[in-house]
Design an enzyme around this catalytic site. Sequence first.
Site, PDB file in Angstrom:
ATOM      1  N   MET A   1       0.851  -1.192   0.000  1.00 49.29           N
ATOM      2  CA  MET A   1       0.000   0.000   0.000  1.00 49.29           C
ATOM      3  C   MET A   1       0.892   1.250   0.000  1.00 49.29           C
ATOM      4  O   MET A   1       0.466   2.318   0.435  1.00 49.29           O
ATOM      5  CB  MET A   1      -0.939  -0.015   1.206  1.00 49.29           C
ATOM      6  CG  MET A   1      -1.886  -1.217   1.165  1.00 49.29           C
ATOM      7  SD  MET A   1      -3.415  -0.962   2.070  1.00 49.29           S
ATOM      8  CE  MET A   1      -2.806  -0.770   3.706  1.00 49.29           C
TER       9      MET A   1
ATOM     10  N   ALA B   1       4.093   3.867   0.925  1.00 51.41           N
ATOM     11  CA  ALA B   1       4.813   4.317   2.134  1.00 51.41           C
ATOM     12  C   ALA B   1       5.875   3.278   2.468  1.00 51.41           C
ATOM     13  O   ALA B   1       5.929   2.743   3.583  1.00 51.41           O
ATOM     14  CB  ALA B   1       3.857   4.562   3.296  1.00 51.41           C
ATOM     15  N   LEU B   2       6.680   2.980   1.465  1.00 52.83           N
ATOM     16  CA  LEU B   2       7.602   1.840   1.560  1.00 52.83           C
ATOM     17  C   LEU B   2       8.729   2.104   2.553  1.00 52.83           C
ATOM     18  O   LEU B   2       9.144   3.242   2.772  1.00 52.83           O
ATOM     19  CB  LEU B   2       8.192   1.554   0.174  1.00 52.83           C
ATOM     20  CG  LEU B   2       7.160   1.250  -0.919  1.00 52.83           C
ATOM     21  CD1 LEU B   2       7.864   0.892  -2.227  1.00 52.83           C
ATOM     22  CD2 LEU B   2       6.201   0.143  -0.515  1.00 52.83           C
TER      23      LEU B   2
ATOM     24  N   GLY C   1      11.527  -2.886   5.167  1.00 51.83           N
ATOM     25  CA  GLY C   1      10.826  -4.175   5.199  1.00 51.83           C
ATOM     26  C   GLY C   1      10.302  -4.553   3.816  1.00 51.83           C
ATOM     27  O   GLY C   1      10.483  -5.679   3.346  1.00 51.83           O
ATOM     28  N   HIS C   2       9.657  -3.582   3.136  1.00 51.87           N
ATOM     29  CA  HIS C   2       9.166  -3.856   1.776  1.00 51.87           C
ATOM     30  C   HIS C   2      10.337  -4.171   0.838  1.00 51.87           C
ATOM     31  O   HIS C   2      10.257  -5.074   0.017  1.00 51.87           O
ATOM     32  CB  HIS C   2       8.432  -2.634   1.209  1.00 51.87           C
ATOM     33  CG  HIS C   2       7.169  -2.271   1.930  1.00 51.87           C
ATOM     34  ND1 HIS C   2       7.050  -1.138   2.712  1.00 51.87           N
ATOM     35  CD2 HIS C   2       5.962  -2.889   1.981  1.00 51.87           C
ATOM     36  CE1 HIS C   2       5.828  -1.071   3.201  1.00 51.87           C
ATOM     37  NE2 HIS C   2       5.141  -2.115   2.788  1.00 51.87           N
TER      38      HIS C   2
ATOM     39  N   GLY D   1       4.931 -10.296   4.324  1.00 49.92           N
ATOM     40  CA  GLY D   1       5.688 -10.184   5.573  1.00 49.92           C
ATOM     41  C   GLY D   1       4.956 -10.862   6.728  1.00 49.92           C
ATOM     42  O   GLY D   1       3.721 -10.852   6.791  1.00 49.92           O
TER      43      GLY D   1
ATOM     44  N   LYS E   1       4.931  -9.881   9.760  1.00 52.18           N
ATOM     45  CA  LYS E   1       4.372  -8.970  10.775  1.00 52.18           C
ATOM     46  C   LYS E   1       2.841  -9.079  10.740  1.00 52.18           C
ATOM     47  O   LYS E   1       2.191  -9.123  11.773  1.00 52.18           O
ATOM     48  CB  LYS E   1       4.794  -7.520  10.544  1.00 52.18           C
ATOM     49  CG  LYS E   1       4.222  -6.605  11.634  1.00 52.18           C
ATOM     50  CD  LYS E   1       4.665  -5.183  11.488  1.00 52.18           C
ATOM     51  CE  LYS E   1       3.977  -4.477  10.369  1.00 52.18           C
ATOM     52  NZ  LYS E   1       2.526  -4.255  10.587  1.00 52.18           N
TER      53      LYS E   1
ATOM     54  N   SER F   1       6.879  -0.681   9.911  1.00 53.46           N
ATOM     55  CA  SER F   1       5.509  -0.550   9.438  1.00 53.46           C
ATOM     56  C   SER F   1       5.355   0.835   8.833  1.00 53.46           C
ATOM     57  O   SER F   1       5.967   1.801   9.315  1.00 53.46           O
ATOM     58  CB  SER F   1       4.555  -0.684  10.630  1.00 53.46           C
ATOM     59  OG  SER F   1       3.286  -0.160  10.303  1.00 53.46           O
TER      60      SER F   1
ATOM     61  N   ARG G   1       2.932   2.615   9.167  1.00 51.64           N
ATOM     62  CA  ARG G   1       2.265   3.443  10.187  1.00 51.64           C
ATOM     63  C   ARG G   1       3.268   4.082  11.161  1.00 51.64           C
ATOM     64  O   ARG G   1       2.933   5.055  11.822  1.00 51.64           O
ATOM     65  CB  ARG G   1       1.244   2.618  10.972  1.00 51.64           C
ATOM     66  CG  ARG G   1       0.025   2.264  10.157  1.00 51.64           C
ATOM     67  CD  ARG G   1      -1.073   1.685  11.015  1.00 51.64           C
ATOM     68  NE  ARG G   1      -2.326   1.628  10.275  1.00 51.64           N
ATOM     69  CZ  ARG G   1      -2.665   0.663   9.425  1.00 51.64           C
ATOM     70  NH1 ARG G   1      -1.840  -0.330   9.217  1.00 51.64           N
ATOM     71  NH2 ARG G   1      -3.816   0.697   8.789  1.00 51.64           N
TER      72      ARG G   1
HETATM   73  O1  PAF Z   1      -0.150  -5.800   3.763  1.00 52.62           O
HETATM   74  C1  PAF Z   1      -0.556  -4.871   3.026  1.00 52.62           C
HETATM   75  O2  PAF Z   1       0.149  -3.885   2.778  1.00 52.62           O
HETATM   76  C2  PAF Z   1      -1.951  -4.971   2.411  1.00 52.62           C
HETATM   77  O3  PAF Z   1      -2.836  -5.584   3.268  1.00 52.62           O
HETATM   78  C3  PAF Z   1      -1.946  -5.652   1.025  1.00 52.62           C
HETATM   79  C4  PAF Z   1      -1.505  -7.108   1.111  1.00 52.62           C
HETATM   80  C5  PAF Z   1      -1.047  -4.893   0.068  1.00 52.62           C
HETATM   81  C6  PAF Z   1      -3.367  -5.645   0.445  1.00 52.62           C
HETATM   82  O4  PAF Z   1      -3.842  -4.351   0.284  1.00 52.62           O
END
Ligand code: PAF
Length: 279
Positions: A30, A32-33, A36-37, A147, A149, A185, A187
Site C-alpha cells: 500500500m 509508504a515503503l 521491510g518492503h 511479511g 508482521k 511498518s 504506520r
Molecule cells: O499488507 C498490506 O500492505 C496490504 O494488506 C496488502 C496485502 C497490500 C493488500 O492491500
Amino acid sequence: MKLFETITETRSFSEKARISGKTIGFVPTMGALHEGHLSLVRKAKSANDLVIVSIFVNPIQFNNPEDLKKYPRTLDKDLEMLESVGCDVVFCPGEKEMYPEKTNKSYDFGTLATVMEGAFRPGHFNGVAIVVHKLFDITLPHKAYFGEKDYQQLQIIRALVRNEKLDVEIVPCPISRETDGLARSSRNERLTPQCRRAAPYIHMVLEEAKSLAPAHTAEQIIRFVSMKFKDHPLLKLEYFSIASSETLQPVSGVILPGSYGFIAVFAGEIRLIDNIKLI
Ligand code: PAF
C-alpha cells in the site's frame, strides 16, 4: 522500471512474460515503503526473472475512515526506492481502475478471520482477500511475497490460495525490525517522537514473554503481558493472544511448540501490531 496505471497494460505485460518463459515474483503493497518492503523485493528478485510491485491503498480493507484518510502516501519516494532495488514493474492503479463498481464479494475463512485482527477490524480480511485475489489475476505471479508482521493476513492469503485453487506460491518473509526492535511498518511514520521512543517496548515485552513461555502457562503469560501495559503512559494494549501458528485459535494451559504471541497496541492514535514465536 516500468510504471503501469491500468489493469490492461499490467496483465498484458505479465501474459507476455509468461509466454516467453519468464517467472514473475509479486510484492503487493500500500506504498509508504520502508526497508521491510525492500527486503521482500530483494527476496523476490533473487528467485524470479521479473518482479512486479503494486502500490494501492485499498479503501475496502479499512474499517476506520480516519485511518484511510491519514494513511501515508509517498509515491515519488516509493518509486525511487523500488528503482534502487531493481524492481521491474510498478502497478499503481487508481481506485476507479480497481473498483469500477461497488464490490460485494464475500469470502469465508472460518475461524481464521474471526479472531484477533478479524475481531477488532470487522471486514478487514474480506477487503484484503478481494484486492489480493484481483491483484493476482492482474499480475499473474508464480510467487507472491508477504511479511510475517501481518501474520494473520499471511494465513488468510494461504487460505485464499487453497480455497480458490490459485496457482501461486505464497512466500512468507521474516519481520523486518528497526535496530531498537520496533517492527517496521508504514504506520510508524505517523508516530509522534514520544510514541516512537516508547514503541520498541512492545517487542521488548514480547521477548520477555518468549523467555517465560517454557515454564509458564498461556494464562500466566497473558496476565504478565497485560500487567506490563497496565500503567504505561503512552502505550495502550488492545489485545495479546497466544495462539496456534496454523489455526490462530487461542492456546490454553501448557504452551505447545508452534504457538505464537500476537499483540495489538495503540501508541497514541497509531495502532501497531507485532508477533513472536513463543516456542
Ligand atoms: O499488507 C498490506 O500492505 C496490504 O494488506 C496488502 C496485502 C497490500 C493488500 O492491500
